[in-house]
Structure formats: structure tokens, C-alpha cells
Write a protein that holds these residues in place. Sequence first.
Motif, PDB file in Angstrom:
ATOM      1  N   ILE A  90       0.662  -0.618   0.403  1.00 20.21           N
ATOM      2  CA  ILE A  90       0.029   0.156  -0.178  1.00 20.21           C
ATOM      3  C   ILE A  90       0.857   1.219  -0.254  1.00 20.21           C
ATOM      4  CG2 ILE A  90      -2.215   1.184   1.063  1.00 20.21           C
ATOM      5  CD1 ILE A  90      -2.814  -1.463   3.394  1.00 20.21           C
ATOM      6  N   CYS A  91       0.979   2.437  -0.743  1.00 23.51           N
ATOM      7  CA  CYS A  91       2.183   3.056  -1.201  1.00 23.51           C
ATOM      8  C   CYS A  91       1.425   4.267  -1.582  1.00 23.51           C
ATOM      9  CB  CYS A  91       2.183   2.642  -1.993  1.00 23.51           C
ATOM     10  SG  CYS A  91       3.675   3.838  -2.771  1.00 23.51           S
ATOM     11  N   ASP A  92       1.595   5.552  -0.632  1.00 23.80           N
ATOM     12  CA  ASP A  92       1.444   6.686  -0.598  1.00 23.80           C
ATOM     13  C   ASP A  92       2.317   7.940  -1.366  1.00 23.80           C
ATOM     14  OD1 ASP A  92      -0.744   9.026  -0.421  1.00 23.80           O
ATOM     15  OD2 ASP A  92      -0.508   8.419   1.363  1.00 23.80           O
ATOM     16  N   VAL A  93       2.575   8.430  -1.943  1.00 19.16           N
ATOM     17  CA  VAL A  93       4.084   9.321  -2.929  1.00 19.16           C
ATOM     18  C   VAL A  93       3.398  10.708  -2.130  1.00 19.16           C
ATOM     19  CG1 VAL A  93       4.574   9.976  -4.661  1.00 19.16           C
ATOM     20  CG2 VAL A  93       3.466   7.628  -4.736  1.00 19.16           C
ATOM     21  N   LYS A  94       4.262  11.237  -1.333  1.00 16.05           N
ATOM     22  CA  LYS A  94       4.499  12.494  -1.156  1.00 16.05           C
ATOM     23  C   LYS A  94       6.158  13.345  -1.961  1.00 16.05           C
ATOM     24  CE  LYS A  94       1.113  11.828   1.011  1.00 16.05           C
ATOM     25  NZ  LYS A  94      -0.689  12.855   0.893  1.00 16.05           N
ATOM     26  N   SER A  95       5.089  14.560  -1.698  1.00 18.89           N
ATOM     27  CA  SER A  95       6.348  15.546  -1.269  1.00 18.89           C
ATOM     28  C   SER A  95       6.885  15.867   0.243  1.00 18.89           C
ATOM     29  CB  SER A  95       6.077  16.735  -1.821  1.00 18.89           C
ATOM     30  OG  SER A  95       5.257  17.455  -1.096  1.00 18.89           O
ATOM     31  N   GLU A  96       8.161  16.144   0.506  1.00 17.51           N
ATOM     32  CA  GLU A  96       9.160  16.467   1.701  1.00 17.51           C
ATOM     33  C   GLU A  96       8.134  16.878   2.832  1.00 17.51           C
ATOM     34  OE1 GLU A  96      13.434  15.957   3.372  1.00 17.51           O
ATOM     35  OE2 GLU A  96      12.881  17.594   1.397  1.00 17.51           O
ATOM     36  N   TYR A  97       7.545  18.131   1.726  1.00 19.79           N
ATOM     37  CA  TYR A  97       7.041  18.897   2.842  1.00 19.79           C
ATOM     38  C   TYR A  97       5.862  18.382   3.393  1.00 19.79           C
ATOM     39  CZ  TYR A  97       3.419  22.260   3.987  1.00 19.79           C
ATOM     40  OH  TYR A  97       2.717  23.219   4.764  1.00 19.79           O
ATOM     41  N   THR A  98       4.896  17.631   2.515  1.00 21.81           N
ATOM     42  CA  THR A  98       3.234  17.063   2.725  1.00 21.81           C
ATOM     43  C   THR A  98       3.775  15.765   4.190  1.00 21.81           C
ATOM     44  OG1 THR A  98       2.882  17.466   0.139  1.00 21.81           O
ATOM     45  CG2 THR A  98       1.605  16.124   1.241  1.00 21.81           C
ATOM     46  N   ALA A  99       5.191  15.203   3.773  1.00 19.25           N
ATOM     47  CA  ALA A  99       5.092  13.927   4.082  1.00 19.25           C
ATOM     48  C   ALA A  99       5.132  14.694   6.062  1.00 19.25           C
ATOM     49  CB  ALA A  99       6.058  13.443   4.015  1.00 19.25           C
ATOM     50  N   PHE A 104      -0.962  13.424   8.213  1.00 17.10           N
ATOM     51  CA  PHE A 104      -0.566  12.594   7.306  1.00 17.10           C
ATOM     52  C   PHE A 104      -0.178  11.452   8.127  1.00 17.10           C
ATOM     53  CE2 PHE A 104       3.515  10.723   4.535  1.00 17.10           C
ATOM     54  CZ  PHE A 104       2.480   9.490   3.850  1.00 17.10           C
ATOM     55  N   SER A 105       0.409  12.190   9.289  1.00 17.69           N
ATOM     56  CA  SER A 105       1.444  11.364  10.043  1.00 17.69           C
ATOM     57  C   SER A 105       0.397  10.608  10.739  1.00 17.69           C
ATOM     58  CB  SER A 105       2.109  11.570  10.990  1.00 17.69           C
ATOM     59  OG  SER A 105       2.789  11.157  12.125  1.00 17.69           O
ATOM     60  N   ILE A 106      -0.648  11.172  11.260  1.00 16.59           N
ATOM     61  CA  ILE A 106      -2.063  10.943  11.691  1.00 16.59           C
ATOM     62  C   ILE A 106      -1.985   9.412  11.317  1.00 16.59           C
ATOM     63  CG2 ILE A 106      -3.831  10.502  12.992  1.00 16.59           C
ATOM     64  CD1 ILE A 106      -2.973  13.511  14.027  1.00 16.59           C
TER      65      ILE A 106
END
Length: 157
Positions: A90-99, A104-106
Motif C-alpha cells: 500500500i503506497c503513498d507518494v508525497k513531497s517532503e513537505y507534505t510528508a 498525514f502522520s496520524i
Amino acid sequence: MAAKRVANRKVQYDGLEFDSREELRYYQLLVGDSNVSCIHRQVRLCLIKPLYVLVPKALKTKIKWVRRSLVKGHYYTADFVFFEKDKLVICDVKSEYTASLREFSITMKNCIARIVAHNLKRHGGEAKVIFRKAIYKNSKILRIVDYPADGDKVIYE
């Protein structure tokens, strides 16, 4: 106060619409990888099931039990779900800022907790289902983090 939504432009490629350029680049990597099969995009997963309570409603001649929402469910839409060799990713692609955003963390922690519980129940703790976070630092650097990591056996302490 809610965090500002990152304004990504949607990108078209081969008749498919992607939420960002990073997502498109990762899709191109997946399509070119011979170990990857069954690629699905924008898969909606239920992380927290909604809770309902039955409430009596008085009618003229009888009492009718009506279902009322107590807690709304929480759903997460994964960018990609695919098989990599014998593992479901299960993959999620993020920019460094969005990650780095708290929301997103929760959501990621909740998704990992569900995956770990699934692996313990169905696979004896072996990591058959993993959560992958693909973070683009810039246009050339991609950092991939798997939870649980490859070869790890998950146990509760």
C-alpha cells in the motif's frame, strides 16, 4: 486550525489523471519494474469503521428503532496498491513537505496499525502486507520507507 492544502496541479498521462508530478513519476517507475504486478490507483481503505446507535422513535401506534451515527468512519485513499513479488504494498507518494504534515502522520500510523494487526492475525507476524511511503525530496531524489521493513517480524510488546 487546519493546515493549508498543498496546491498540486493534476497531470495527464496515457489517458490517466494523476494528483501530482511525483505520483506520475512513481507510476512510471512501477510500470517499468518487472517485480511489480496488479497496480491499482486511488484505492479507498476504511481505517476506522463508523459506529451507529439504535435510538427509539415514538410513532402514533408503535416505537420504531432508528439507526443514528455516533462516530463517523475514517477513510484513507492510497495512491497505489500493488503486488511486489509475494507482498501486497500500500503506497503513498508525497513531497517532503507534505510528508511532514501532522494529518498525514496520524493517518499513516493508523494505516500501519491496521496492517500490523492484519499481518499478526493472518500471517503469523510475517510482513505480507506493507505500507510504503515514497517521498520526493526534489525532482531527482526519491526516498522509500517501508513499514514494517523487509524481513522484520512484527510482535506486540
